[in-house]
Design an enzyme around this catalytic site. Structure first.
Site, mmCIF file in Angstrom:
data_model
loop_
_atom_site.group_PDB
_atom_site.id
_atom_site.type_symbol
_atom_site.label_atom_id
_atom_site.label_comp_id
_atom_site.label_asym_id
_atom_site.label_seq_id
_atom_site.Cartn_x
_atom_site.Cartn_y
_atom_site.Cartn_z
ATOM 1 N N ASN A 180 14.997 73.112 -7.102
ATOM 2 C CA ASN A 180 13.994 73.286 -6.055
ATOM 3 C C ASN A 180 12.730 73.871 -6.665
ATOM 4 O OD1 ASN A 180 15.553 72.390 -3.902
ATOM 5 N ND2 ASN A 180 16.244 74.430 -3.344
ATOM 6 N N ARG A 201 19.964 68.340 -3.670
ATOM 7 C CA ARG A 201 20.296 68.650 -5.074
ATOM 8 C C ARG A 201 21.769 68.367 -5.347
ATOM 9 N NH1 ARG A 201 19.372 74.366 -6.219
ATOM 10 N NH2 ARG A 201 19.801 74.538 -4.013
#
Length: 94
Positions: free
Chosen positions: A38, A20
């Site tokens: 997520n 990320r």
């Protein structure tokens, strides 16, 4: 310049490896807005808005094997969905 909204579901070893953070840095470099989140099933959901060509560039970087952009983790598959932009600003990790 046509604007677009890309939603990409990235499956593989992409949680807990800095994926990320890497995605956020790539999106900001391309001057895109959106987020990287997520999901409970182990995937990462990437939403990006901006010029369609820049969204396509981010998508290509997400799919690269091996990544010339030093992407962490391992991507098995990326499922993409294109839509109309909603006017989000900035790019964040969630």
């Amino acid at each position: 310049m046509a604007k677009a909204r890309l939603t990409a579901f990235v499956q593989g070893h992409v949680q807990g490896v800095g994926f990320r953070w890497w995605t956020t840095s790539q999106a900001r470099e391309l001057k895109l807005a959106g987020s990287a989140s997520n999901l409970n099933d182990g995937r990462v959901c990437v939403v990006a808005e901006g010029p369609q060509s820049k969204c396509q560039e981010l998508l290509q970087r997400l799919k690269e094997q091996p990544s010339e952009h030093r992407r962490p983790g391992h991507v098995n598959i990326v499922i993409e969905h294109w839509g109309e932009p909603r006017g989000v600003e900035g790019f964040v990790e969630r």
